[in-house]
Motif scaffolding. Sequence first.
Motif, PDB file in Angstrom:
ATOM      1  N   LEU A 356      35.017  37.084  43.461  1.00  0.00           N
ATOM      2  CA  LEU A 356      34.974  38.032  42.352  1.00  0.00           C
ATOM      3  C   LEU A 356      35.427  39.385  42.863  1.00  0.00           C
ATOM      4  O   LEU A 356      34.969  39.840  43.913  1.00  0.00           O
ATOM      5  N   THR A 357      36.343  40.019  42.141  1.00  0.00           N
ATOM      6  CA  THR A 357      36.791  41.349  42.536  1.00  0.00           C
ATOM      7  C   THR A 357      36.420  42.365  41.475  1.00  0.00           C
ATOM      8  O   THR A 357      36.305  42.046  40.287  1.00  0.00           O
ATOM      9  N   LEU A 358      36.226  43.591  41.919  1.00  0.00           N
ATOM     10  CA  LEU A 358      35.929  44.735  41.057  1.00  0.00           C
ATOM     11  C   LEU A 358      36.806  45.875  41.527  1.00  0.00           C
ATOM     12  O   LEU A 358      36.814  46.206  42.721  1.00  0.00           O
ATOM     13  N   HIS A 359      37.576  46.468  40.615  1.00  0.00           N
ATOM     14  CA  HIS A 359      38.525  47.508  41.019  1.00  0.00           C
ATOM     15  C   HIS A 359      38.634  48.571  39.937  1.00  0.00           C
ATOM     16  O   HIS A 359      38.778  48.247  38.752  1.00  0.00           O
ATOM     17  N   ALA A 360      38.567  49.824  40.347  1.00  0.00           N
ATOM     18  CA  ALA A 360      38.794  50.936  39.424  1.00  0.00           C
ATOM     19  C   ALA A 360      40.275  51.025  39.090  1.00  0.00           C
ATOM     20  O   ALA A 360      41.118  51.024  39.986  1.00  0.00           O
ATOM     21  N   LYS A 361      40.591  51.087  37.805  1.00  0.00           N
ATOM     22  CA  LYS A 361      41.991  51.148  37.381  1.00  0.00           C
ATOM     23  C   LYS A 361      42.703  52.382  37.933  1.00  0.00           C
ATOM     24  O   LYS A 361      43.897  52.334  38.217  1.00  0.00           O
ATOM     25  N   ASP A 362      41.963  53.481  38.087  1.00  0.00           N
ATOM     26  CA  ASP A 362      42.570  54.727  38.549  1.00  0.00           C
ATOM     27  C   ASP A 362      42.188  55.012  40.000  1.00  0.00           C
ATOM     28  O   ASP A 362      42.103  56.170  40.398  1.00  0.00           O
ATOM     29  N   ASP A 363      41.960  53.966  40.771  1.00  0.00           N
ATOM     30  CA  ASP A 363      41.681  54.143  42.199  1.00  0.00           C
ATOM     31  C   ASP A 363      42.852  54.896  42.825  1.00  0.00           C
ATOM     32  O   ASP A 363      43.983  54.402  42.833  1.00  0.00           O
ATOM     33  N   PRO A 364      42.624  56.091  43.373  1.00  0.00           N
ATOM     34  CA  PRO A 364      43.733  56.881  43.906  1.00  0.00           C
ATOM     35  C   PRO A 364      44.097  56.548  45.349  1.00  0.00           C
ATOM     36  O   PRO A 364      45.031  57.129  45.897  1.00  0.00           O
ATOM     37  N   THR A 365      43.373  55.617  45.956  1.00  0.00           N
ATOM     38  CA  THR A 365      43.599  55.285  47.364  1.00  0.00           C
ATOM     39  C   THR A 365      44.156  53.878  47.522  1.00  0.00           C
ATOM     40  O   THR A 365      45.238  53.688  48.076  1.00  0.00           O
ATOM     41  N   ALA A 366      43.414  52.891  47.066  1.00  0.00           N
ATOM     42  CA  ALA A 366      43.906  51.501  47.036  1.00  0.00           C
ATOM     43  C   ALA A 366      44.305  51.217  45.590  1.00  0.00           C
ATOM     44  O   ALA A 366      43.474  50.851  44.767  1.00  0.00           O
ATOM     45  N   PHE A 367      45.565  51.438  45.279  1.00  0.00           N
ATOM     46  CA  PHE A 367      46.029  51.326  43.906  1.00  0.00           C
ATOM     47  C   PHE A 367      45.619  49.980  43.306  1.00  0.00           C
ATOM     48  O   PHE A 367      45.585  48.952  44.003  1.00  0.00           O
ATOM     49  N   VAL A 368      45.333  49.987  42.021  1.00  0.00           N
ATOM     50  CA  VAL A 368      44.854  48.775  41.363  1.00  0.00           C
ATOM     51  C   VAL A 368      45.863  47.638  41.438  1.00  0.00           C
ATOM     52  O   VAL A 368      45.506  46.456  41.333  1.00  0.00           O
ATOM     53  N   GLU A 369      47.122  47.961  41.683  1.00  0.00           N
ATOM     54  CA  GLU A 369      48.136  46.913  41.813  1.00  0.00           C
ATOM     55  C   GLU A 369      47.919  46.032  43.045  1.00  0.00           C
ATOM     56  O   GLU A 369      48.517  44.959  43.161  1.00  0.00           O
ATOM     57  N   HIS A 370      47.052  46.458  43.963  1.00  0.00           N
ATOM     58  CA  HIS A 370      46.650  45.555  45.046  1.00  0.00           C
ATOM     59  C   HIS A 370      46.034  44.276  44.475  1.00  0.00           C
ATOM     60  O   HIS A 370      46.170  43.196  45.059  1.00  0.00           O
ATOM     61  N   GLU A 371      45.367  44.406  43.346  1.00  0.00           N
ATOM     62  CA  GLU A 371      44.770  43.228  42.708  1.00  0.00           C
ATOM     63  C   GLU A 371      45.847  42.269  42.203  1.00  0.00           C
ATOM     64  O   GLU A 371      45.666  41.047  42.229  1.00  0.00           O
ATOM     65  N   ALA A 372      46.960  42.813  41.724  1.00  0.00           N
ATOM     66  CA  ALA A 372      48.068  41.958  41.296  1.00  0.00           C
ATOM     67  C   ALA A 372      48.631  41.191  42.481  1.00  0.00           C
ATOM     68  O   ALA A 372      48.974  40.002  42.364  1.00  0.00           O
ATOM     69  N   ALA A 373      48.721  41.857  43.632  1.00  0.00           N
ATOM     70  CA  ALA A 373      49.197  41.168  44.830  1.00  0.00           C
ATOM     71  C   ALA A 373      48.252  40.030  45.200  1.00  0.00           C
ATOM     72  O   ALA A 373      48.697  38.932  45.570  1.00  0.00           O
ATOM     73  N   TYR A 374      46.951  40.263  45.101  1.00  0.00           N
ATOM     74  CA  TYR A 374      45.992  39.225  45.450  1.00  0.00           C
ATOM     75  C   TYR A 374      46.015  38.088  44.430  1.00  0.00           C
ATOM     76  O   TYR A 374      45.962  36.904  44.798  1.00  0.00           O
ATOM     77  N   ARG A 375      46.123  38.451  43.178  1.00  0.00           N
ATOM     78  CA  ARG A 375      46.245  37.428  42.127  1.00  0.00           C
ATOM     79  C   ARG A 375      47.457  36.534  42.368  1.00  0.00           C
ATOM     80  O   ARG A 375      47.356  35.301  42.330  1.00  0.00           O
ATOM     81  N   ASP A 376      48.583  37.161  42.679  1.00  0.00           N
ATOM     82  CA  ASP A 376      49.804  36.388  42.912  1.00  0.00           C
ATOM     83  C   ASP A 376      49.735  35.595  44.219  1.00  0.00           C
ATOM     84  O   ASP A 376      50.351  34.530  44.343  1.00  0.00           O
ATOM     85  N   THR A 377      48.987  36.117  45.191  1.00  0.00           N
ATOM     86  CA  THR A 377      48.800  35.391  46.445  1.00  0.00           C
ATOM     87  C   THR A 377      48.032  34.099  46.214  1.00  0.00           C
ATOM     88  O   THR A 377      48.435  33.026  46.681  1.00  0.00           O
ATOM     89  N   LEU A 378      46.915  34.181  45.490  1.00  0.00           N
ATOM     90  CA  LEU A 378      46.138  32.969  45.217  1.00  0.00           C
ATOM     91  C   LEU A 378      46.885  32.028  44.285  1.00  0.00           C
ATOM     92  O   LEU A 378      46.815  30.799  44.444  1.00  0.00           O
ATOM     93  N   ARG A 379      47.629  32.599  43.359  1.00  0.00           N
ATOM     94  CA  ARG A 379      48.420  31.743  42.470  1.00  0.00           C
ATOM     95  C   ARG A 379      49.501  31.020  43.254  1.00  0.00           C
ATOM     96  O   ARG A 379      49.763  29.830  43.036  1.00  0.00           O
ATOM     97  N   GLY A 380      50.131  31.732  44.185  1.00  0.00           N
ATOM     98  CA  GLY A 380      51.161  31.100  45.003  1.00  0.00           C
ATOM     99  C   GLY A 380      50.616  29.987  45.877  1.00  0.00           C
ATOM    100  O   GLY A 380      51.343  29.056  46.233  1.00  0.00           O
ATOM    101  N   ALA A 381      49.327  30.079  46.223  1.00  0.00           N
ATOM    102  CA  ALA A 381      48.681  29.036  47.024  1.00  0.00           C
ATOM    103  C   ALA A 381      47.969  28.007  46.145  1.00  0.00           C
ATOM    104  O   ALA A 381      47.297  27.119  46.669  1.00  0.00           O
ATOM    105  N   HIS A 382      48.116  28.130  44.819  1.00  0.00           N
ATOM    106  CA  HIS A 382      47.474  27.232  43.855  1.00  0.00           C
ATOM    107  C   HIS A 382      45.959  27.246  44.006  1.00  0.00           C
ATOM    108  O   HIS A 382      45.291  26.221  43.860  1.00  0.00           O
ATOM    109  N   ARG A 383      45.411  28.450  44.247  1.00  0.00           N
ATOM    110  CA  ARG A 383      43.964  28.597  44.407  1.00  0.00           C
ATOM    111  C   ARG A 383      43.379  29.629  43.445  1.00  0.00           C
ATOM    112  O   ARG A 383      42.244  30.068  43.642  1.00  0.00           O
ATOM    113  N   ASP A 384      44.144  30.040  42.438  1.00  0.00           N
ATOM    114  CA  ASP A 384      43.656  31.098  41.556  1.00  0.00           C
ATOM    115  C   ASP A 384      42.467  30.664  40.704  1.00  0.00           C
ATOM    116  O   ASP A 384      41.812  31.505  40.086  1.00  0.00           O
ATOM    117  N   ARG A 385      42.132  29.379  40.683  1.00  0.00           N
ATOM    118  CA  ARG A 385      40.936  28.943  39.951  1.00  0.00           C
ATOM    119  C   ARG A 385      39.660  29.476  40.598  1.00  0.00           C
ATOM    120  O   ARG A 385      38.598  29.492  39.972  1.00  0.00           O
TER     121      ARG A 385
END
Length: 487
Positions: A356-385
């Motif tokens: 489970l992840t929790l991320h502030a949309k306006d995080d000024p340090t670790a941009f929220v798009e890091h979550e998109a990278a992680y989502r796509d990483t798990l999807r690419g490994a067929h583990r996004d479930r």
Amino acid sequence: MNRFRPALRLPRSLRPPRARRRALGLCLAGVLAGTLAQAPAAQARSAPPEPAPCPAGLADNATCYTGTDANGAHYAIAVPKRWNGSLVVHAHGGPDLGDASDPARSVEDLERWQVVVDQGYAWAGSSYRRGGYGTRMAAADTESVRRLFVEEFGRPLRTYVHGQSWGGDVAAKVVETYAGPHGPYDGALLTNGVLAGGSRGYDYRVDLRVVYQYYCANLPRPEEPRYPLWQGLRRDSTLTTAGLRARLQECTGLASPPGERTALQQRNLDDILNVTGIPERTLESHLRFSVFTFRDIVHGRLGGRNPFSNRGVRYSGSHDDKALNAGVERFAADPAAVRDLSYDSDLTGRVAIPVLTLHAKDDPTAFVEHEAAYRDTLRGAHRDRYLVQTFTDEHEHSGLSTSEYAGSLAALDRWVRTGQRPTPRSVAASCAAFDRAYATGCFYDTGYRPASYASRVRPRPGGTTWPAMTAAREKAWSRVPGVGIAP
């Protein structure tokens, strides 16, 4: 106290051994003051947990311990008096840049995340064996403190790993390295995590480093020794954070009210912010990373080799993009350095437990798009479930709501216990009960979905597919002698 869980009497098998609790070991005052000498890792001996004062908010509700593991990493442990039988292992962010393990760091983290203990969970956190970059090292030290906990207190009913910021990458590496289908971890909570990994996760800071120098020309100054900007800073530089701040102020007037900046300072600041997409309020902290942490990565961990590239990147958003792209410093990465940084910190998506992840949309340090990278990483490994991502309308990197932490942990625990995968809406709905106790707010945006990582960070050629390191590549690289970053 634990406001939401019934009291559980600590089982005899899970209580600290009486002899251990009475044993004479590390001097606690010396540990907390950082006065004990740091033994070399090869000679270090594991020190058993010794009773220690709890942070003020936990003094009446938990028993706390500190110690040092066999690699010299200081750690802190807290066991609530009304323990629910489960453990949260914490991976801290950073990385800090000190040479040795900081005995205060794990104690400070316990104070910061005492909501975990307040909710009835035992807590264990490592300060890591040294400062500086090393995701696998930090993951190993996180696993080490879990094993120490089991040795001293018994096997918990369930074990969760939590990581914030860079600690999110560390915790995600723990999941992939130690948490197989029958491993010791049952779930993971990643908050405001740097989840794009090291080989791509710092590209916007690479861009900041070269764009800043193009406009400011004071890191280095013309009269100072030259060095390629991918080094961050030359190895023997004596520049301090205060000195860096002064140069940033000289060029941009960042610390001054807009009306007190010169026209050139304001234009420099506008161009740097517009081109890099970095918020003004965190410009200095991002620049510090691109200077001091890059120096640690390059000189301290990679033997002077370059893992960064900006070849093929076109910069835009300035008052004169043509001049910027013609004049900005360009460089290509050393493939072996990229391999070692990737092996150390990139994620394969090979996940087999609930995350489970929790991320502030306006995080000024670790941009929220890091979550998109992680989502796509798990999807690419067929583990996004195994992944559920939640987002909030908050604006800070390190200041998420206590109610949200408590609710997220409860939602993860419920998912693990029941097998029923939560939704962002169900996690948000459950937060209200915790907010009645903590009154720090629930700010979820249940319909939010971050755009791709490439929408925020200019991709390098070939850098748009995920995972950045496949499991097959990781396996192949693992056979290369000396691969990665040394502990």
